[in-house]
Motif scaffolding. Structure first.
Motif, PDB file in Angstrom:
ATOM      1  N   ALA A 161      46.464  46.173  10.030  1.00 18.05           N
ATOM      2  CA  ALA A 161      46.729  47.615  10.019  1.00 18.05           C
ATOM      3  C   ALA A 161      47.846  47.982  10.996  1.00 18.05           C
ATOM      4  CB  ALA A 161      45.453  48.381  10.370  1.00 18.05           C
ATOM      5  N   VAL A 162      47.890  47.301  12.136  1.00 18.71           N
ATOM      6  CA  VAL A 162      48.957  47.557  13.114  1.00 18.71           C
ATOM      7  C   VAL A 162      50.310  47.170  12.525  1.00 18.71           C
ATOM      8  CG1 VAL A 162      49.851  46.977  15.406  1.00 18.71           C
ATOM      9  CG2 VAL A 162      47.385  47.250  15.058  1.00 18.71           C
ATOM     10  N   MET A 163      50.387  46.025  11.861  1.00 22.65           N
ATOM     11  CA  MET A 163      51.649  45.601  11.238  1.00 22.65           C
ATOM     12  C   MET A 163      52.068  46.571  10.136  1.00 22.65           C
ATOM     13  SD  MET A 163      51.580  41.431  11.064  1.00 22.65           S
ATOM     14  CE  MET A 163      50.076  41.266  10.104  1.00 22.65           C
ATOM     15  N   ALA A 164      51.086  47.114   9.414  1.00 26.28           N
ATOM     16  CA  ALA A 164      51.388  48.041   8.316  1.00 26.28           C
ATOM     17  C   ALA A 164      52.099  49.295   8.829  1.00 26.28           C
ATOM     18  CB  ALA A 164      50.115  48.422   7.582  1.00 26.28           C
ATOM     19  N   VAL A 165      51.788  49.702  10.050  1.00 25.59           N
ATOM     20  CA  VAL A 165      52.487  50.860  10.637  1.00 25.59           C
ATOM     21  C   VAL A 165      53.979  50.550  10.783  1.00 25.59           C
ATOM     22  CG1 VAL A 165      52.696  52.309  12.705  1.00 25.59           C
ATOM     23  CG2 VAL A 165      50.431  51.689  11.841  1.00 25.59           C
ATOM     24  N   GLY A 166      54.300  49.322  11.183  1.00 25.34           N
ATOM     25  CA  GLY A 166      55.703  48.916  11.280  1.00 25.34           C
ATOM     26  C   GLY A 166      56.408  48.953   9.942  1.00 25.34           C
ATOM     27  N   VAL A 167      55.715  48.534   8.887  1.00 20.82           N
ATOM     28  CA  VAL A 167      56.302  48.566   7.545  1.00 20.82           C
ATOM     29  C   VAL A 167      56.576  50.007   7.119  1.00 20.82           C
ATOM     30  CG1 VAL A 167      55.945  48.004   5.107  1.00 20.82           C
ATOM     31  CG2 VAL A 167      55.208  46.394   6.882  1.00 20.82           C
TER      32      VAL A 167
END
Length: 385
Positions: free
Chosen positions: A367-373
């Motif tokens: 979920a944290v990586m998805a914010v970057g995307v």
């Protein structure tokens, strides 16, 4: 670029290979975690520490290049990198690994800041994005070899060396020494910056230019997703499929295999199509990957997700970096320092991901990586070239 000058790209590309040594921190942190019995949040200190030094050293390195030149700065970075690889050969205690990874981060901050302007010095402005992407392809070779070398050392332990998974430090140490010797012997003419050297604040003020600031955040997201996938991919397979660490280590290699393929094909696509369209394609692949990683429960689905983010993330750095570099042609050293400072995202993302995964499992890290995307989608209108 004439043929004689193109030969100078050979040692520069070997330096790009050495730049990929920083990515060993992902698989290495997993082995250190297992060796020392650490939690996710503690083990993620290692990749975070490596990328913390980009915040401290990137802008000063841009200023240093104005004084000693780009080639000498790359040589200095190789020296620091070699020392960082030498230290773990004798001990793998927590403090020793902290020191080694710190030096690896410092050396890589020096290298990433200086290597791209050095390449630009040789090739000029034309095809900059595709050339830097090819450099990322070479870098990715070192990145995906690291897990294989670690697995080889861990499963085919050599009594004569006794380094177990740490044999990868020995192999990369030898390559680093070779790269430094070859670059030192290569004559590269460069002109020192004329007039007053830029101060630290002069460099920071460049963030006032919207394209520089937004490119900076894009690189933060790129490297956060990169380091995040590097460390989280094996844990996803261990959590959801029940693999051992040695079996799951292939996930990190799979990521870098597709990063390598993406960088190689990207260097071609960026010559024949607009950067914006390839950027959109790349970010869409990353978004699909996040969805599959978040809910995937089978080996096939998770491998597909890892491959998609590997390919999608392979060219984000080069595209954002070249957009920023071309936007301020008279301050390329300084802009390069600022962009590499954006690799500090490799500190922020793993730390937050570590706490989220301890609380929610690996879905929290995804979920944290998805914010970057999501942020990268907002950058699309700024891609002009």
């Amino acid at each position: 670029m004439n043929k004689n000058k193109s030969i100078y790209l050979i040692p520069v590309m070997l330096s790009f290979f050495c730049m990929g040594f920083v990515d060993l921190v992902g698989i290495a942190s997993n082995y250190v975690k297992e060796d020392l019995g650490l939690t996710d949040s503690v083990a993620n200190i290692f990749p975070s520490l490596v990328f913390f030094w980009f915040l401290i050293f990137s802008v000063p390195t841009g200023m240093l290049m104005n004084k000693i030149g780009r080639k000498n700065t790359v040589l200095l970075s190789l020296l620091v990198t070699v020392v960082s690889l030498f230290i773990p050969l004798f001990d793998n205690s927590f403090v020793t690994m902290l020191v080694a990874f710190s030096l690896l981060g410092i050396g890589n901050a020096l290298m990433q800041t200086s290597i791209n302007p050095l390449a630009m010095l040789i090739i000029g402005d034309k095809n900059l994005a595709s050339t830097l992407t090819f450099g990322q392809f070479v870098k990715a070779i070192a990145s995906f070899l690291a897990p294989y070398l670690a697995m080889w050392g861990a499963t085919q332990a050599m009594p004569s060396f006794g380094y177990d998974w740490r044999v990868l430090f020995l192999v990369y140490l030898v390559v680093g020494l070779l790269s430094a010797a070859l670059l030192w012997a290569t004559p590269i003419q460069e002109e020192m910056a004329a007039g007053r050297s830029s101060s630290f604040m002069d460099c920071i003020r460049l963030l006032g230019k919207p394209i520089v600031l937004l490119s900076f955040f894009s690189i933060m997201c790129h490297v956060g997703i990169d380091v995040g996938t590097n460390t989280t991919a094996p844990k996803l397979l261990m959590e959801r499929v029940g693999m051992t660490l040695n079996e799951a280590a292939f996930a990190t290699s799979l990521y870098f295999i597709f990063r390598t393929i993406g960088a190689l094909t990207g260097s071609f696509f960026l010559r024949i199509m607009k950067t914006r369209w390839f950027f959109i394609f790349s970010v869409c692949l990353m978004a699909a990957s996040m969805a599959l990683m978040f809910g995937g429960q089978s080996k096939a689905v998770l491998y597909t997700a890892i491959a998609l983010v590997g390919y999608g993330n392979s060219n984000i750095f080069s595209m954002a970096f070249s957009e920023a570099l071309l936007s301020v042609p008279d301050k390329q050293n300084e802009v390069s320092g600022l962009m590499i400072m954006g690799l500090f995202g490799g500190t922020i993302f793993p730390l937050i991901m570590g706490f989220c995964s301890d609380a929610m499992g690996q879905a929290g890290a995804v979920a944290v990586m998805a914010v970057g995307v999501l942020y990268l989608f907002t950058y699309i209108p700024k891609v002009k070239h």
